[in-house]
Design a protein around this motif. Sequence first.
Motif, PDB file in Angstrom:
ATOM      1  N   TYR A 237     -19.496 -43.053 -19.491  1.00 28.73           N
ATOM      2  CA  TYR A 237     -19.302 -42.167 -20.637  1.00 28.73           C
ATOM      3  C   TYR A 237     -19.078 -40.766 -20.086  1.00 28.73           C
ATOM      4  O   TYR A 237     -19.774 -40.343 -19.164  1.00 28.73           O
ATOM      5  N   LYS A 276     -15.403 -49.688 -17.535  1.00 27.48           N
ATOM      6  CA  LYS A 276     -15.207 -49.605 -18.983  1.00 27.48           C
ATOM      7  C   LYS A 276     -15.848 -48.311 -19.472  1.00 27.48           C
ATOM      8  O   LYS A 276     -17.011 -48.038 -19.172  1.00 27.48           O
ATOM      9  N   GLY A 278     -16.852 -45.818 -22.650  1.00 29.86           N
ATOM     10  CA  GLY A 278     -17.069 -45.721 -24.086  1.00 29.86           C
ATOM     11  C   GLY A 278     -16.700 -44.347 -24.617  1.00 29.86           C
ATOM     12  O   GLY A 278     -16.765 -43.348 -23.895  1.00 29.86           O
ATOM     13  N   GLU A 283     -21.245 -46.675 -28.125  1.00 30.19           N
ATOM     14  CA  GLU A 283     -20.188 -47.608 -27.725  1.00 30.19           C
ATOM     15  C   GLU A 283     -20.346 -47.986 -26.254  1.00 30.19           C
ATOM     16  O   GLU A 283     -20.149 -49.143 -25.871  1.00 30.19           O
ATOM     17  N   THR A 284     -20.719 -47.011 -25.428  1.00 33.20           N
ATOM     18  CA  THR A 284     -20.945 -47.265 -23.995  1.00 33.20           C
ATOM     19  C   THR A 284     -22.085 -48.278 -23.814  1.00 33.20           C
ATOM     20  O   THR A 284     -21.972 -49.216 -23.016  1.00 33.20           O
ATOM     21  N   LEU A 287     -20.859 -51.723 -24.658  1.00 33.30           N
ATOM     22  CA  LEU A 287     -20.032 -52.285 -23.581  1.00 33.30           C
ATOM     23  C   LEU A 287     -20.924 -52.911 -22.505  1.00 33.30           C
ATOM     24  O   LEU A 287     -20.644 -54.008 -22.021  1.00 33.30           O
TER      25      LEU A 287
END
Length: 296
Positions: A237, A276, A278, A283-284, A287
């Motif tokens: 993030y 990945k 976020g 959201e992070t 994930l």
Amino acid sequence: MAIFLNSDSKIVVQGMTGSEGMKHTQRMLDSGSAIVGGVNPKKAGQEVEFDGGVTVPVFGTVAEAMEKTGANVSVVFVPPKFAKDAVIEAVDAGMPLLVVITEGIAVRDTAEFFNYAKDKGTTRIIGPNCPGIISPGQSNAGITPANVSGPGKLGLVSKSGTLTYQMMYELRDIGFTTGLGIGGDPVIGTTHIDALEAFEKDPDTIGIVMIGEIGGDAEERAAAYIQENITKPVVGYVAGFTAPEGKTMGHAGAIVTGSSGTASAKKEALEAAGVKVGKTPSETANLMREIVKSLG
């Protein structure tokens, strides 16, 4: 297992008898940390009573505290203008781990004591201007609230103190081996890369969360390191997507010049390395949760 800090860690607090030192020493004790001494030359020989029936002796020097208690960690709550001397004293004493909580230290001072420690080669510095390090259920060296999360399988390294706490809380269902706030000043001791390397080697850490922010190129360098060296899943993030160019935001190191150091550039670099990223802390966390489920 954990990185840098564990149940065998014996902590002294430089600046323990000040208001911040007293408050956070109590919190560290409450979270199960072994606080074995304070350091204050003016109050050497005194003892300080804390809630829970704990009495902590005060020593005149870090070297004396180490000799008498076997301390292997020091947490620094010394005011900014005295922080460099406090760090150099701990480095000279051979303190293995030094957590510098103090904010507002002049960058020149930080650069001087960091290079001094690097030349000596015996002390790992975390910070300055950071929340410190916590290995839940084992030890807590700094100001991270111990009740935000428990022991588990994830590693966390973050430039931001508050986002350290938030991410640990968001992923409390999985828990952490170690959560590490490295600070957001332009010059810091332990970096994202140092933490990534340690988490990669830790057999109990199955995934790594990395929080960065705008300014500098630390996240881009971490992305390159991840691509070459990290086999465990990493989610990221980057704080500061809405920050205007050329304006310092929050931390002294969070300043964007041109296209360098923007959140978008960092996100792109991390995603190119297979991380990945976020758009929000929640959201992070999701994930990472999906990755952990997929690992079984």
